[in-house]
Design an enzyme around this catalytic site. Structure first.
Site: not given
Length: 169
Positions: A27, A51, A100, A137
């Site tokens: 990040h 969440k 990514r 993460s």
């Protein structure tokens, strides 16, 4: 001075959105690169009340502020709702997203096209540094929860927070 030379140029603004639960070196690589391209980079921490994150939104924002303060042009904020509304409220014309792998592209392209269609906001895709191409993460949390070494994947302040949260020293 008179004429066009004397007029101040508007600030170039962009947003780097995410959950950042927790912020990783991947990040930070994207945020650092965006901070070189834009005058102001807003880091928007998503609020998803459905969440349960490992860290609260406030804790994530604090960790981001600590890890981005060296850039000098990063503002960390929380948001709930549509990212394009966040952008409109702050006059932000660009979203910066790290990619990514090819698998990220399909989803991110759909989001970019939807955001542009809704508001005209552009999305800039930045290829992730190969060092962080596998990093997420979720993986950091999982490895850390099992006692694995994530010290090379997160900044020291985040490592400390992870250790405290997971009860490890």
């Amino acid at each position: 001075m008179t004429g066009p030379e004397s007029e101040e140029l508007p600030l170039r603004r962009a947003v780097c959105p995410g959950s950042f639960d927790p912020v990783t070196n991947g990040h930070l690589d994207i945020i650092a690169r965006a901070s070189k391209l834009y005058d102001v980079v807003h880091v928007a921490v998503m609020i998803n009340k459905s969440k349960q994150g490992l860290f609260t939104v406030e804790e994530r924002m604090d960790l981001l502020r600590q890890t981005t303060e060296e850039y000098g042009n990063v503002k960390v904020e929380a948001f709930h709702g549509l990212l394009v509304d966040f952008c409109k409220q702050r006059d932000i014309p660009a979203i910066v997203k790290g990619l990514r792998a090819v698998s990220d592209f399909d989803y991110e392209l759909q989001m970019a096209q939807m955001n542009n269609g809704l508001s005209g906001v552009e999305t800039l895709f930045v290829p992730t540094n190969p060092t962080y191409s596998f990093l997420s993460s979720s993986l950091v949390k999982e490895v850390a929860a099992w006692g694995g070494d994530v010290s090379h994947l997160v900044p020291p302040v985040v490592l400390e927070a992870l250790s405290e949260r997971l009860g490890r020293k």
